[in-house]
Scaffold this active site. Structure first.
Site, mmCIF file in Angstrom:
data_model
loop_
_atom_site.group_PDB
_atom_site.id
_atom_site.type_symbol
_atom_site.label_atom_id
_atom_site.label_comp_id
_atom_site.label_asym_id
_atom_site.label_seq_id
_atom_site.Cartn_x
_atom_site.Cartn_y
_atom_site.Cartn_z
ATOM 1 N N HIS A 28 0.836 -1.203 0.000
ATOM 2 C CA HIS A 28 0.000 0.000 0.000
ATOM 3 C C HIS A 28 0.876 1.261 0.000
ATOM 4 C CE1 HIS A 28 -2.670 -2.929 2.303
ATOM 5 N NE2 HIS A 28 -3.423 -2.611 1.279
ATOM 6 N N ASP A 141 -3.118 -7.365 -7.677
ATOM 7 C CA ASP A 141 -4.481 -7.768 -8.020
ATOM 8 C C ASP A 141 -4.715 -7.400 -9.489
ATOM 9 O OD1 ASP A 141 -5.444 -8.531 -5.217
ATOM 10 O OD2 ASP A 141 -4.560 -6.553 -4.945
HETATM 11 P P1 AMP Z 1 -6.303 -3.947 -0.486
HETATM 12 O O1 AMP Z 1 -6.181 -3.145 0.775
HETATM 13 O O2 AMP Z 1 -5.855 -5.360 -0.359
HETATM 14 O O3 AMP Z 1 -7.647 -3.780 -1.133
HETATM 15 O O4 AMP Z 1 -5.270 -3.303 -1.500
HETATM 16 C C1 AMP Z 1 -5.321 -1.929 -1.809
HETATM 17 C C2 AMP Z 1 -4.443 -1.678 -3.001
HETATM 18 O O5 AMP Z 1 -3.105 -2.041 -2.708
HETATM 19 C C3 AMP Z 1 -4.883 -2.509 -4.226
HETATM 20 O O6 AMP Z 1 -4.782 -1.693 -5.384
HETATM 21 C C4 AMP Z 1 -3.866 -3.616 -4.237
HETATM 22 O O7 AMP Z 1 -3.630 -4.152 -5.513
HETATM 23 C C5 AMP Z 1 -2.625 -2.900 -3.717
HETATM 24 N N1 AMP Z 1 -1.666 -3.868 -3.193
HETATM 25 C C6 AMP Z 1 -1.911 -4.838 -2.280
HETATM 26 N N2 AMP Z 1 -0.804 -5.586 -2.092
HETATM 27 C C7 AMP Z 1 0.153 -5.074 -2.905
HETATM 28 C C8 AMP Z 1 1.502 -5.424 -3.172
HETATM 29 N N3 AMP Z 1 2.112 -6.443 -2.574
HETATM 30 N N4 AMP Z 1 2.197 -4.677 -4.069
HETATM 31 C C9 AMP Z 1 1.584 -3.635 -4.700
HETATM 32 N N5 AMP Z 1 0.307 -3.264 -4.500
HETATM 33 C C10 AMP Z 1 -0.402 -3.970 -3.600
#
Ligand code: AMP
Length: 282
Positions: A28, A141
């Protein structure tokens, strides 16, 4: 939130939005870092979106770590944290949903019916509320990012969708809020996803373009790890997510597998430069 964003635009600031579900990690924070480089006002949102979880999924026990999240956002120099409540986003009689057809029905969409309908709807609402010039999503994702890019294009949104690289732990595991569910032995086993992608990467770099060969190599690596329950390991067109038989255009190598009760996703981006040279990005 709308008032703040409007004011930022009036002051000619470039507004960037980073939507998250909280339990923030370096993945994030890398999106926020990129937003900080391109924008003069960065809004991060934390919203565990109920409509993207099916009744059997982990909505109630999804990790919620607000105190440490706010500290991380302050340290990352975010201008504003948008922290709406579910009843504000989905008030009584809420009835409008976004469905990106085709793309939303494959892979994650097939295994998690209704998931992308919930994701597209909440992201559309966040984009409407904040109206950022740029909105940042992680390639971790990949299908979600493709769906949101498609939606922004199809619905003529003014926000540019920026897709950022995958942040990984040192042993290769893609960072994810759900990694905290992994028991120690599963965490070790889960590195097999990265190893399977690396095996495919090596074949691609040595000239293999046949998707079946890549797939069977990945499956061989994955079966060496008995704790991994594989949902899919496939090569797909980067825009449509239709499976490829021959890797001759921008593509994703996708993997999804379950370790114990925890489902993890990973992928590798495959692309071709103008002179036809293959590039890969883990
Ligand atoms: P989430 O809180 O899991 O919904 O993720 C929020 C954003 O962070 C989404 O756009 C995810 O794709 C991105 N994200 C989560 N994990 C990673 C990672 N390891 N590397 C890059 N972006 C990430």
């Amino acid at each position: 939130m709308k008032e703040f964003a409007r004011k930022q635009r009036e002051e000619n600031r470039i507004v960037g939005l980073v939507p998250t579900m909280g339990a923030l990690h370096q993945g994030h924070l890398s999106l926020i870092k990129q937003a900080r480089q391109q924008c003069s006002s960065v809004v991060a949102s934390i919203f565990v979106n109920p409509t993207q979880f099916s009744p059997s999924e982990d909505f109630a026990k999804y990790p919620r770590t607000l105190p440490s999240d706010t500290e991380k956002l302050e340290n990352a120099d975010v201008q504003l944290l948008f922290l709406p409540e579910a009843k504000e986003i989905y008030p009584q009689n809420y009835s409008t949903y976004i469905n990106v057809e085709g793309l939303s029905e494959r892979f994650e969409g097939r295994l998690r019916p209704g998931h992308f309908r919930g994701v597209s709807t909440v992201v559309m609402k966040l984009l409407q509320i904040v109206q950022p010039q740029f909105a940042y999503f992680g390639r971790k994702d990949a299908q979600q990012a493709a769906i949101i890019s498609r939606m922004a294009k199809d619905l003529n949104l003014d926000s540019e969708i920026v897709i950022c690289p995958i942040q990984r732990e040192t042993e290769g595991l893609a960072m994810s809020s759900r990694n905290i569910y992994l028991h120690a032995n599963d965490r070790q086993s889960a590195t097999v996803l990265h190893r399977a992608l690396q095996a495919a990467q090596l074949l691609l770099q040595n000239g293999t373009r046949d998707a079946l060969s890549l797939q069977s190599t990945m499956n061989r690596v994955l079966t060496e790890e008995s704790r991994a329950k594989v949902d899919y390991a496939e090569i797909v067109d980067a825009q449509t997510f239709e499976p490829l038989t021959h890797v001759n255009r921008k593509a994703y190598v996708l993997i999804a597998a379950k370790f114990g009760e925890t489902r993890l996703l990973d992928n590798m981006l495959v692309d071709f430069s103008e002179n036809g040279q293959l590039t890969t990005e883990l």
